[in-house]
Design an enzyme around this catalytic site. Structure first.
Site, PDB file in Angstrom:
ATOM      1  N   ASP A   8       3.451   8.281   9.008  1.00 50.78           N
ATOM      2  CA  ASP A   8       3.705   7.609   7.832  1.00 50.78           C
ATOM      3  C   ASP A   8       3.291   7.139   7.108  1.00 50.78           C
ATOM      4  O   ASP A   8       2.168   6.697   7.113  1.00 50.78           O
ATOM      5  CB  ASP A   8       4.833   6.396   8.937  1.00 50.78           C
ATOM      6  CG  ASP A   8       6.001   5.666   8.030  1.00 50.78           C
ATOM      7  OD1 ASP A   8       6.785   6.098   7.147  1.00 50.78           O
ATOM      8  OD2 ASP A   8       5.568   4.378   7.977  1.00 50.78           O
ATOM      9  N   ASP A  10       3.926   3.786   3.875  1.00 57.66           N
ATOM     10  CA  ASP A  10       3.850   2.523   4.183  1.00 57.66           C
ATOM     11  C   ASP A  10       3.940   1.442   5.556  1.00 57.66           C
ATOM     12  O   ASP A  10       4.709   1.866   6.395  1.00 57.66           O
ATOM     13  CB  ASP A  10       5.051   1.603   3.414  1.00 57.66           C
ATOM     14  CG  ASP A  10       5.248   2.873   1.366  1.00 57.66           C
ATOM     15  OD1 ASP A  10       4.341   3.097   1.273  1.00 57.66           O
ATOM     16  OD2 ASP A  10       6.172   2.913   1.208  1.00 57.66           O
TER      17      ASP A  10
END
Length: 183
Positions: A8, A10
């Protein structure tokens, strides 16, 4: 078929300030570039899979996302750690921007981005790894057939009970060392 580490963005690759669509707000987490390089040295492709609802919410544009992505890749290139694939879901069912108001198959926790990467990069999902900071990241990976799930970051206390099969660490560097020792 190639094994991959899916990440992922952020909260995993960069500090999550919320809706990051400007270069000035993009700070790579210390140790991330080195960790990505180590994954590559171990024979893994590195693939970014990121929900970017800020696009759908009108917080920034897809073009802004691409600028931030180019900035990220330029910084990672200094360590020979660029992502081999980058997949973004700009959709949200309640989007402010009409063109992104879609119930799609790519928004995590759905597995669409993983399947796109599997097809494009010839990835063996079964022998791949997912690193996320929210349970929804791991749910998507699990639905795609990835069983090596790692939860890292600031939300471990809240997120780990939602995905008890995940291995939890504070940093991506700790995940690299775990995988290196257990290959």
């Amino acid at each position: 078929m190639q094994k991959a580490v899916f990440l992922d963005r952020d909260g995993v690759v960069n500090i999550d300030y919320g809706y990051i669509g400007q270069i000035e707000r993009f700070d790579i987490i210390k140790g991330t570039a080195l960790a990505l390089k180590k994954f590559k040295d171990m024979g893994y492709l590195t693939v970014l899979v990121t929900n970017q609802s800020g696009i759908a919410r009108g917080k920034y544009t897809y073009s802004d996302f691409l600028k931030v992505t180019s900035f990220m890749q330029a910084n990672l290139s200094l360590y020979d750690a660029c992502f081999d694939g980058i997949y973004c879901c700009p959709h949200h069912e309640n989007a402010y921007v009409e063109q992104y108001r879609v119930s799609c198959e790519c928004r995590k926790p759905k597995p669409g981005m993983f399947y796109y990467a599997e097809r494009d990069l010839k990835i063996d999902l079964h022998h791949s790894v997912m690193i996320g900071d929210h349970a929804t990241d791991l749910f998507a990976a699990r639905r795609a057939g990835i069983s090596s799930l790692f939860l890292i970051g600031e939300h471990l206390k809240e997120e780990s009970p939602l995905c008890p099969e995940a291995i939890c660490y504070k940093t991506i560097g700790e995940v690299v060392e775990f995988i290196r020792k257990n290959q």
